[in-house]
Scaffold this motif. Structure first.
Motif, PDB file in Angstrom:
ATOM      1  N   GLY A  24       0.939  -1.217   0.001  1.00 40.72           N
ATOM      2  CA  GLY A  24       0.047   0.019   0.005  1.00 40.72           C
ATOM      3  C   GLY A  24       0.787   1.343   0.008  1.00 40.72           C
ATOM      4  O   GLY A  24       0.417   2.314  -0.753  1.00 40.72           O
ATOM      5  N   ASN A 149      -5.023  -2.249   4.689  1.00 41.09           N
ATOM      6  CA  ASN A 149      -5.477  -2.231   3.518  1.00 41.09           C
ATOM      7  C   ASN A 149      -6.435  -0.881   3.310  1.00 41.09           C
ATOM      8  O   ASN A 149      -6.965  -0.824   2.226  1.00 41.09           O
ATOM      9  N   PRO A 481      -9.787  -2.241  -1.461  1.00 37.53           N
ATOM     10  CA  PRO A 481      -8.217  -2.191  -1.387  1.00 37.53           C
ATOM     11  C   PRO A 481      -7.864  -3.479  -1.919  1.00 37.53           C
ATOM     12  O   PRO A 481      -6.826  -3.704  -2.816  1.00 37.53           O
TER      13      PRO A 481
END
Length: 656
Positions: A24, A149, A481
């Motif tokens: 991420g 996430n 996500p």
């Protein structure tokens, strides 16, 4: 003003969310390799937030820093060598007591630290409330609630990281030191000796409290005493910090868990879940896979356009056939990877994958692998690319490469479509069934052979990660996500695979190109004719041998390859192999041109050959090793030829 650079290390137990946070934060700005001298994956990446550029290292997942396994040794050495400015310790907020043991083992490291309470949304859904301010006060370091996430939490995390670096915030060890003194005479003796030595030498990245615990753990009694002290320290930390106000996971998760953990039906349910995930992955990836048809549609217009401007035939062939074939392969493969990554990601985050891993751990351990490879193995019956990319769930790089090498033995859907068709053509229904049964028997035998040949090199017995020690809680996955994670995988593997497939395709095009359209006049035709005595030794004539090599490009267009070599039905063998052009060719005509033993040898050789060029690209992308990709490919080609030799000479005793 030049942006500052901060070295950030992510530390935590397996399944703590480190890799999710790493992906991420860094997105496509990452590179993966191995630590020097270790079969342990090294993930490095960069990101810029709030004017600071972070060099992020995702340290190997481990339960402690005791340096028993390669993963733990790598992590300990990275911290000891001062390669991190700040360490972010990731823990599972939904299982705080268990997860904080890693922080207890890290305490004593003189490195600024941040504690990230990951999966805070899961903890709240379970009715758990955490007083992070109180925990921060007890630890003396910033504590951040987050969900790895969800990028909405990242600014708060990087703000805490910047603060820890500025203030030099290290984990307070005073209360842990007292527990060590009370519980372990071995620790007290080592601490006294180290404290005296420290007066004469500068302290390193680990203080005397941590070093004394490591020395004490050398004896069984000392190890138990120090571990007990750490557990008591964690209990003290969370006293009054965590409260539970409601029940946990929804009831349908409880019903699923009961089915998966059933002693009688568990494995059957697990296989059904895997097959259902495979079908769902194909459906999800279908729209992107359909993009692979675009090169087929534009191939002819490109050829006509190049011809109209007077381009040489070779240039026309390359751009209208070879390049379009490569794009066909890459787009089709990457779309499948997207679907599998998305669906498997949902199951993983929900907690299902860990339970399936537990179910099949005993079975897979006989091959030197953890149970979590079961789902990727089953996906190979649809497409080997799904198997290869699915092996990312294996934490150890060596075991991952071993698992990838084994999954090549699983015949994909295309193989199991064309081989029975050939078997039916040559030998009728009974012969077709015999061939399918022979391949089914060969799959585990080939896997065992791969394990014997590569097992001790890639995954020595003492370094194998096996049984899943603790199962994560069930919780609802966050689809958005996961979708973007799968999309990143799609772009990443498409580019890396494109480079490998392009090289292989260009080589194949150069070998098979013939201005006359006759395969005999191509380089590979000339080589095949020259090697015919050798290929005959292995049970194949030069034409079936060329088709055998062509199966490396794609199994599903084997008819096109056979048409090109036996009937010269298409001037481009590459186009025939990719399926981007159609050839009118009757399989029944092969019966008069190929003997029974040769046909049988050819079918078994193709079944256990390199799956396809797309699998080669996926293997390189996942292993990050050209060496091992080539080694595995050469092994399968050699093994397929040996199988061909054996089948041909045995069949020659019973048929003409």
């Amino acid at each position: 003003m030049a942006e500052a650079t901060m070295r950030l290390a992510l530390l935590g137990q397996p399944n703590s969310g480190k890799s999710t946070l790493f992906n991420g934060l860094t997105g496509s700005h990452q590179r993966v390799g191995n630590w020097p001298g270790k079969t342990v994956e090294k993930k490095l990446g960069t990101c810029t937030r709030g004017g600071t550029t972070y060099a992020v290292c995702d340290l190997p997942g481990a339960y402690s820093l005791s340096a028993v396994s390669d993963e733990e040794q790598v992590t300990q050495e990275y911290i000891a060598n001062g390669e991190a400015d700040v360490v972010c310790v990731m823990v599972d907020a939904s299982q705080l007591a268990r997860s904080l043991y890693m922080l207890a083992d890290f305490a004593g490291a003189q490195v600024p630290c941040v504690l990230a309470l990951n999966m805070i949304d899961v903890a709240r859904a379970q009715g758990k409330q955490i007083n992070s301010a109180l925990l921060q006060q007890r630890l003396g370091i910033p504590v951040v609630e987050m969900s790895a996430n969800d990028p909405a939490y990242y600014d708060a995390l990087t703000g805490a990281i910047d603060k820890a670096a500025k203030d030099g915030s290290c984990v307070s060890v005073d209360s842990l030191k007292q527990l060590y003194e009370q519980r372990s005479p071995e620790w007290a003796e080592a601490y006294g000796r180290l404290t005296a030595a420290e007066a004469a030498a500068p302290a390193g990245r680990f203080d005397a409290v941590w070093l004394a615990a490591r020395e004490a753990a050398a004896s069984e009694k000392g190890a138990v005493a120090c571990a007990t002290a750490r557990f008591l320290w964690v209990d003290q930390l969370i006293q009054g910090v965590q409260t539970t106000t409601a029940e946990g996971a929804p009831k349908y998760f409880a019903r699923l868990d009961k089915a998966l953990m059933s002693a009688r039906w568990g494995k059957f349910v697990g296989v059904l879940v895997c097959l259902g995930a495979l079908i769902a992955g194909i459906i999800c990836g279908a729209p992107l896979m359909m993009l692979g048809q675009i090169p087929s549609l534009v191939s002819e217009p490109i050829a006509q356009g190049l011809i109209s401007i007077g381009a040489p035939d070779m240039i026309v062939s390359f751009f209208s056939s070879t390049l379009m074939t490569v794009l066909y392969f890459v787009l089709s493969m990457a779309g499948f990877v997207f679907g599998i990554a998305f669906v498997f990601g949902i199951l993983d985050e929900a907690g299902v994958v860990a339970r399936i891993s537990y179910l099949f751990d005993g079975t897979m351990s006989k091959l030197g692998l953890p149970g979590k490879v079961m789902m990727p193995f089953l996906s190979g019956f649809a497409c080997n690319i799904g198997s290869v990319t699915g092996m990312r769930v294996v934490d150890s790089w060596g075991q991952r490469v071993l698992a990838i090498a084994m999954c090549w033995a699983v015949p994909c859907g295309s193989t199991m479509a064309i081989i029975p068709t050939l078997g039916l053509t040559f030998f009728g229904p009974a012969g077709m069934i015999g061939i399918v049964l022979g391949i089914a028997v060969g799959i585990p035998l080939v896997m065992l052979l791969v394990a014997k040949v590569f097992g001790n090199t890639l995954a020595p017995v003492g370094e194998r990660a096996g049984l899943v020690m603790e199962l994560p809680p069930y919780h609802k996955p966050r689809l958005k996500p996961l979708f973007f994670m799968a999309l990143r995988r799609y772009k990443h593997i498409a580019w890396r695979a494109f480079k490998v497939i392009l090289i292989v395709a260009i080589a194949f095009w150069l070998l098979t190109y013939s201005p006359t359209g006759l395969i005999e006049n191509s380089v590979i035709g000339s080589i095949g004719l020259a090697l015919d005595p050798v290929t005959q030794f292995f049970g194949m004539g030069w034409r079936t041998f060329v088709a055998f090599l062509g199966s490396i490009l794609a199994k599903e267009a084997m008819v096109g390859v056979l048409a090109a070599v036996y009937a010269s039905a298409d001037p481009s063998l590459l186009a025939a192999a990719s399926g981007t052009t159609a050839s009118a060719f009757s399989l029944s005509s092969l019966v008069t041109q190929v003997s029974g033993p040769e046909a049988l040898a050819f079918m078994f050789a193709v079944a256990f050959n390199v799956p396809c060029v797309m699998t080669l690209g996926a293997t390189y992308s996942e292993t990050h090793s050209l060496k091992w990709t080539v080694v595995i490919a050469l092994f399968y080609v050699a093994m397929a030829l040996v199988i061909s030799f054996v089948v041909f000479h045995i069949a020659g005793l019973f048929m003409v």
